[in-house]
Design an enzyme around this catalytic site. Structure first.
Site, PDB file in Angstrom:
ATOM      1  N   LEU A  90       0.823  -1.211   0.000  1.00 44.12           N
ATOM      2  CA  LEU A  90       0.000   0.000   0.000  1.00 44.12           C
ATOM      3  C   LEU A  90       0.853   1.255   0.000  1.00 44.12           C
ATOM      4  CD1 LEU A  90      -2.674  -1.061   2.639  1.00 44.12           C
ATOM      5  CD2 LEU A  90      -2.975  -0.940   0.161  1.00 44.12           C
ATOM      6  N   GLY A  91       2.071   1.144   0.515  1.00 42.57           N
ATOM      7  CA  GLY A  91       2.953   2.308   0.552  1.00 42.57           C
ATOM      8  C   GLY A  91       4.136   2.079   1.459  1.00 42.57           C
ATOM      9  N   ASP A  92       5.095   2.994   1.342  1.00 40.63           N
ATOM     10  CA  ASP A  92       6.309   2.972   2.148  1.00 40.63           C
ATOM     11  C   ASP A  92       6.319   4.176   3.064  1.00 40.63           C
ATOM     12  OD1 ASP A  92       7.984   0.787   1.822  1.00 40.63           O
ATOM     13  OD2 ASP A  92       8.616   1.446  -0.154  1.00 40.63           O
ATOM     14  N   GLY A  94       8.559   6.046   6.705  1.00 46.94           N
ATOM     15  CA  GLY A  94       9.900   6.231   7.246  1.00 46.94           C
ATOM     16  C   GLY A  94      10.382   5.030   8.035  1.00 46.94           C
ATOM     17  N   GLY A  96       8.700   1.681   7.790  1.00 46.78           N
ATOM     18  CA  GLY A  96       8.333   0.373   7.291  1.00 46.78           C
ATOM     19  C   GLY A  96       7.445   0.432   6.070  1.00 46.78           C
ATOM     20  N   THR A  97       7.132  -0.745   5.556  1.00 39.17           N
ATOM     21  CA  THR A  97       6.261  -0.883   4.395  1.00 39.17           C
ATOM     22  C   THR A  97       4.904  -1.400   4.868  1.00 39.17           C
ATOM     23  OG1 THR A  97       8.181  -1.416   3.021  1.00 39.17           O
ATOM     24  CG2 THR A  97       6.027  -1.975   2.142  1.00 39.17           C
ATOM     25  N   VAL A  98       3.835  -0.880   4.272  1.00 39.03           N
ATOM     26  CA  VAL A  98       2.476  -1.273   4.647  1.00 39.03           C
ATOM     27  C   VAL A  98       1.886  -2.145   3.538  1.00 39.03           C
ATOM     28  CG1 VAL A  98       0.184  -0.491   5.312  1.00 39.03           C
ATOM     29  CG2 VAL A  98       2.198   0.838   5.987  1.00 39.03           C
ATOM     30  N   LYS A 112       1.697  -3.281   8.825  1.00 40.31           N
ATOM     31  CA  LYS A 112       2.947  -2.518   8.731  1.00 40.31           C
ATOM     32  C   LYS A 112       4.123  -3.420   9.109  1.00 40.31           C
ATOM     33  CE  LYS A 112       3.391   1.718  10.499  1.00 40.31           C
ATOM     34  NZ  LYS A 112       3.641   2.777  11.521  1.00 40.31           N
ATOM     35  N   ASP A 210       3.999  13.783  14.613  1.00 41.78           N
ATOM     36  CA  ASP A 210       4.224  13.602  13.179  1.00 41.78           C
ATOM     37  C   ASP A 210       2.927  13.854  12.408  1.00 41.78           C
ATOM     38  OD1 ASP A 210       5.866  13.171  10.997  1.00 41.78           O
ATOM     39  OD2 ASP A 210       5.698  10.984  11.067  1.00 41.78           O
TER      40      ASP A 210
END
Length: 411
Positions: A90-92, A94, A96-98, A112, A210
């Protein structure tokens, strides 16, 4: 015929000593085994077998009453994501990758996968579990569970939010769809402020640290789900600040926090001010293709407001030039964003006040606030509107000067 063997005294002593030594050794071994069985490892990790005879760890700290967190096995999440297939990404981020996944019970989830299983990652992993486990709010992403912190990989399992991020729709791959109309952007601003207000009001308070459009997810109805609590901090009750090394995303980090290493609730307010500027402009928080003094959107927004050039900041597709009501609302949101972006944290409003102002601005669209003046200016310590024109404009269409904002906020 018969041979008689007589044992000398020294031989008898040696044999008896050897036998005693063997006996003592056996007793020591048995005692050690008994102690190991009675006093299990202090890590509270127990090796068990499930119904499929798959060996896995049960982390009693994470599954305790304090966390109420479901512990998934690595095998279950590996299966759910098709072996963490690239097609499921689904995306990267800072950290990890989801991946999108489907659990055995049919639930669609986001998993994640943290990049590294080192001490720092374990700390962030535990921090996110610690922060999210007890929270329940309609505008915060729900944590369904995680793997044990002693697992071969650190995995967090969240509810799946299907409509991407606010950043995707404002200036990312889905911006061309043009679905974020001004009413939807107002809804996003209000619901994000509601989520932050909830975090700042719980005991102990939580600072997100964040806040950014990449961490604001949208569901099918474009309702907000604030995500990614890896950098969040539990705030001591009644404390004015926490001294800690600045962390966050460039373009969103509170310049006072960056300079003084003091995290406050106003640090999240500053970041939210950048989000408001993005909602008005459809521009990213940082863009190296812009001229030097406008690379940072916070700088750009402040300069445009001070120079009475708001029209140059606003996304022209929102109806600023053609719809009087939208023009009035955007102008007031810009004034609020200006307050949130003040360099001096004391000059920024608390998130509770930000939410109240946003709700009042939204009432303009319904006609409730059409004939009354909505105050978005700086208030004094007593909560009364300040009369200082130098600190708060009647409108961002008139030139004015701020004493507390410099032209170069952290880049």
């Amino acid at each position: 015929m018969f041979s008689t063997h007589i044992l000398l005294p020294n031989q008898i002593g040696a044999s008896g000593g050897a036998a005693a030594g063997v006996l003592i050794s056996i007793l020591c071994i048995l005692l050690c085994k008994r102690r190991r069985t009675k006093n299990h490892s202090p890590s509270s990790i127990h090796l068990v077998r499930d119904s499929r005879f798959e060996t896995h760890y049960v982390d009693t700290q994470l599954s305790s009453a304090d966390y109420k967190t479901h512990i998934f096995s690595y095998a279950e999440l590996d299966e759910a994501t098709d072996g963490f297939s690239p097609s499921q990404e689904l995306g990267d981020g800072g950290f990890g990758t989801v991946y999108k996944g489907k659990l055995r019970d049919g639930r669609i989830v986001a998993v994640k996968r943290l990049y590294e299983n080192n001490y720092k990652r374990v700390e962030q992993f535990m921090n996110e579990v610690d922060i999210l486990s007890p929270l329940r709010h309609q505008n915060l992403v729900s944590l369904y569970g995680c793997t044990s912190r002693h697992c071969r990989e650190l995995l967090l399992v969240y509810e799946f939010v299907p409509n991407g991020t606010v950043a995707d729709h404002l200036h990312g791959p889905r911006a061309c769809e043009g679905v974020l109309t001004w009413p939807i952007r107002m809804q996003i601003a209000i619901e994000t402020a509601e989520a932050l207000g909830y975090l700042h009001a719980v005991e102990p308070p939580i600072m997100h640290r964040d806040v950014k459009t990449n961490n604001i997810l949208l569901d099918a109805g474009f309702h907000v789900k604030v995500a990614d609590f890896g950098l969040s901090r539990l705030f001591p009750t009644n404390a004015t600040h926490v001294s800690t090394a600045p962390q966050g995303t460039p373009g969103y980090v509170d310049p006072e926090y960056h300079t003084c290493f003091q995290l406050t609730d106003k640090s999240d307010v500053y970041s939210f001010g950048v989000v408001l500027a993005e909602l008005i402009s459809s521009k990213p928080a940082v863009d190296l293709s812009r001229c030097r003094n406008e690379i940072n959107l916070a700088n750009m927004a402040i300069n445009k407001i001070q120079r009475s050039e708001l029209a140059q900041l606003v996304d022209p597709t929102l109806g600023y030039d053609s719809d009087w009501v939208i023009r009035k609302m955007i102008t007031m949101v810009a004034e609020l964003a200006f307050r949130c972006l003040q360099h001096d944290g004391d000059m920024r409003p608390p998130i509770k006040e930000v939410l109240e102002v946003l709700r009042a601005i939204e009432s303009v669209a319904n006609g409730a606030g059409e004939d009354e003046e909505i105050d978005v200016g700086v208030k004094d310590d007593a909560g009364m509107p300040s009369n200082s024109a130098a600190l708060s404009p009647n409108s961002v269409t008139h030139k004015w000067v701020s004493r507390s904002t410099t032209s170069n906020i952290s880049e």
